[in-house]
Scaffold this motif. Structure first.
Motif, mmCIF file in Angstrom:
data_model
loop_
_atom_site.group_PDB
_atom_site.id
_atom_site.type_symbol
_atom_site.label_atom_id
_atom_site.label_comp_id
_atom_site.label_asym_id
_atom_site.label_seq_id
_atom_site.Cartn_x
_atom_site.Cartn_y
_atom_site.Cartn_z
ATOM 1 N N PRO A 88 -6.724 6.051 -12.463
ATOM 2 C CA PRO A 88 -6.972 7.098 -13.712
ATOM 3 C C PRO A 88 -6.376 6.577 -15.067
ATOM 4 O O PRO A 88 -5.403 5.655 -15.178
ATOM 5 C CB PRO A 88 -6.278 8.110 -13.589
ATOM 6 C CG PRO A 88 -6.028 8.187 -11.858
ATOM 7 C CD PRO A 88 -5.929 6.525 -11.646
ATOM 8 N N GLY A 312 -4.768 11.476 -13.333
ATOM 9 C CA GLY A 312 -4.908 11.749 -11.829
ATOM 10 C C GLY A 312 -4.261 12.680 -11.338
ATOM 11 O O GLY A 312 -4.502 13.383 -10.234
ATOM 12 N N PHE A 349 -12.561 11.128 -11.319
ATOM 13 C CA PHE A 349 -12.381 9.674 -11.282
ATOM 14 C C PHE A 349 -13.478 9.013 -10.170
ATOM 15 O O PHE A 349 -13.680 7.713 -10.053
ATOM 16 C CB PHE A 349 -11.213 8.903 -11.185
ATOM 17 C CG PHE A 349 -10.286 9.584 -12.131
ATOM 18 C CD1 PHE A 349 -9.994 9.294 -13.401
ATOM 19 C CD2 PHE A 349 -9.352 10.823 -11.644
ATOM 20 C CE1 PHE A 349 -9.192 10.046 -14.291
ATOM 21 C CE2 PHE A 349 -8.537 11.384 -12.505
ATOM 22 C CZ PHE A 349 -8.414 10.881 -13.668
#
Length: 475
Positions: A88, A312, A349
């Motif tokens: 991320p 993330g 992601f």
């Protein structure tokens, strides 16, 4: 499976440490059997459709800073067996009520630059440790009671990491730096004012600045699958649906390594252990449990802070004082109204995690060990606090309380995912005070779970060091 067949070594339990032990022994040319009670290998590295079809949720671990930091895992050709890490843009975000957030980036300088007046303080605190980490990583991520190769670098780390999270936070002036630090310290699952609560925070922060906080493409099961495939290619044997209730359930072997908790070890082979060692195992202290939620979502979480939408991992708890207060209450056996929440959003992601346009959410909060309280509302309220409208995105919900976590993985005693408290005492003697923490009192019997150094996390280092000990003692 025939009990008459013999092996050089048997590993019981296929969590990250069990798989690491099996791989290490098999790489040395031994004949190794890996036994797993469940249908699939993985332990804390499993991915499943917990809510709705097509929504793939990580059952336990989701984000893997220790996977990227582990010297053992980095040494293996796991990419050849399908493991792909996704990084991320922002490792972790710590939002505040006003819609702003502090952020942890892979770049130490970028992280420091976002902390305003605390920029130079953050650099002075972390930069030397990040640079020296390769000199001490195998020591920190292994048995502590050994002579270090680089004592000065280790001492520099120890002088900081043995302090409390609150004491380290006292170096900072801004809400942003203190808040960001509090969220990372809270991973320790002990009060932020406790000695050694900074240790895990330093390891995670250093790991982030050196290798990121990545997520595995397709889910955490990908790590387990890659390790299992490599183990099989080396010639290893895996038996699933093979629970071990007693030592007599095992085929003949020269060494047996258990990726289990001290409590399970006592149940399986307590009669083979010395009275002193059994006494030590019974004294092993388990810590906070977790209450976990997985959501199927119609859209990305509408966080107010832009940084949180790109991270993330998101730490939800507000100021340092709020996080510290909540964690202290849990330690005291209480359930805070505003718990510290760890949230991950891998589908932002990795589009393999949910149907097109849809998303998954992964979250947990700490609760007293063995708690039966339903924390769904408290966690959802914290999400709504920092992401107004979040509840409108929920399509389905799946929860685990501490008992359900323990039923899923018997290593999680009372919902403790760390294998025992990582306090000043058990930092050095988990699960018992011995020169080698992996060697039990019975010849050829070893323990290699998260209840051994270096503790919880997907790194495999406990299994790796236990295997080295078995190789030294038996083979």
């Amino acid at each position: 499976m025939s009990l008459h067949q013999s092996y050089d070594a048997i590993v019981v339990g296929s969590g990250p440490n069990g798989l690491a032990a099996a791989v290490t022994l098999q790489e040395r040319g031994l004949q190794v059997l890996l036994m797993e009670a469940k249908e699939t290998v993985g332990g804390g590295m499993r991915t499943a459709e917990l809510t709705l079809p097509g929504f793939r949720h990580d059952v336990c671990s989701a984000v893997h800073p220790m996977g990227a930091a582990s010297p053992f895992l980095r040494s293996l050709p796991l990419a050849d067996f399908g493991l792909e890490y996704i990084h991320p843009e922002i490792l972790a975000a710590h939002p505040f009520d006003d819609g702003t957030a502090a952020a942890l980036y892979r770049s130490l300088n970028e992280t420091a630059d976002g902390l305003g007046p605390d920029r130079d303080r953050y650099r002075r605190l972390l930069e030397p440790l990040v640079k020296q980490w390769p000199l001490i990583d195998t020591h920190i991520l292994g048995p502590m009671l050994k002579i270090p190769d680089n004592p000065f670098a280790l001492a520099a780390f120890g002088l900081k990491s043995l302090q409390s999270g609150r004491r380290i936070a006292g170096r900072f002036q801004t809400r942003e730096a203190r808040g960001l630090w509090s969220g990372i310290v809270a991973h320790s699952m002990i009060p932020l004012e406790a000695l050694t609560s900074s240790a895990i925070a330093f390891v995670l922060t250093i790991a982030g600045h050196r290798g990121g906080w990545p997520i595995p493409k397709g889910g955490s099961q990908a790590i387990a699958n890659a390790l299992a495939a490599y183990f099989r290619e080396l010639g290893g044997t895996i038996r699933t649906n093979a629970p071990v209730a007693a030592f007599s359930d095992l085929p003949e072997a020269k060494a047996v390594l258990f990726d289990v908790s001290p409590r399970q070890l006592l149940q399986i082979c307590g009669d083979r252990l010395s009275s002193v060692y059994r006494w030590q195992l019974r004294r092993h202290k388990y810590g906070m449990g977790v209450f976990k939620i997985d959501w199927a979502l119609s859209e990305p979480v509408p966080f107010k802070a832009p940084e949180a939408r790109k991270a993330g991992t998101v730490h939800l708890g507000g100021t340092f004082e709020e996080v510290a207060d909540g964690e202290r209450k849990v330690w005291q056996g209480k359930h805070p109204d505003k718990p510290f929440v760890l949230f991950a959003q891998p589908s932002i992601f990795d589009n393999s995690r949910a149907p097109a346009g849809k998303h998954t959410g992964w979250a947990y909060c700490h609760v007293p060990n063995g708690s039966s309280n339903d924390m769904t509302k408290a966690i959802t309220d914290q999400m709504e606090r920092f992401a107004p409208g979040f509840q409108d995105t929920i399509l389905a919900t799946h929860t685990f309380n501490t008992a359900e976590m323990g039923a899923y993985n018997p290593n999680y005693i009372g919902g403790d995912i760390n294998g025992g408290v990582v306090n000043i005492i058990q930092l050095f003697n988990r699960p018992a005070l011995r020169f080698s923490p992996y060697r039990t009192s019975a010849r050829g019997v070893y323990i290699c779970s998260a209840s051994t150094p270096p503790g919880g996390g997907v790194h495999g280092m406990g299994g790796y060091y236990a295997a080295l000990q078995a190789l030294k003692d038996v083979f």
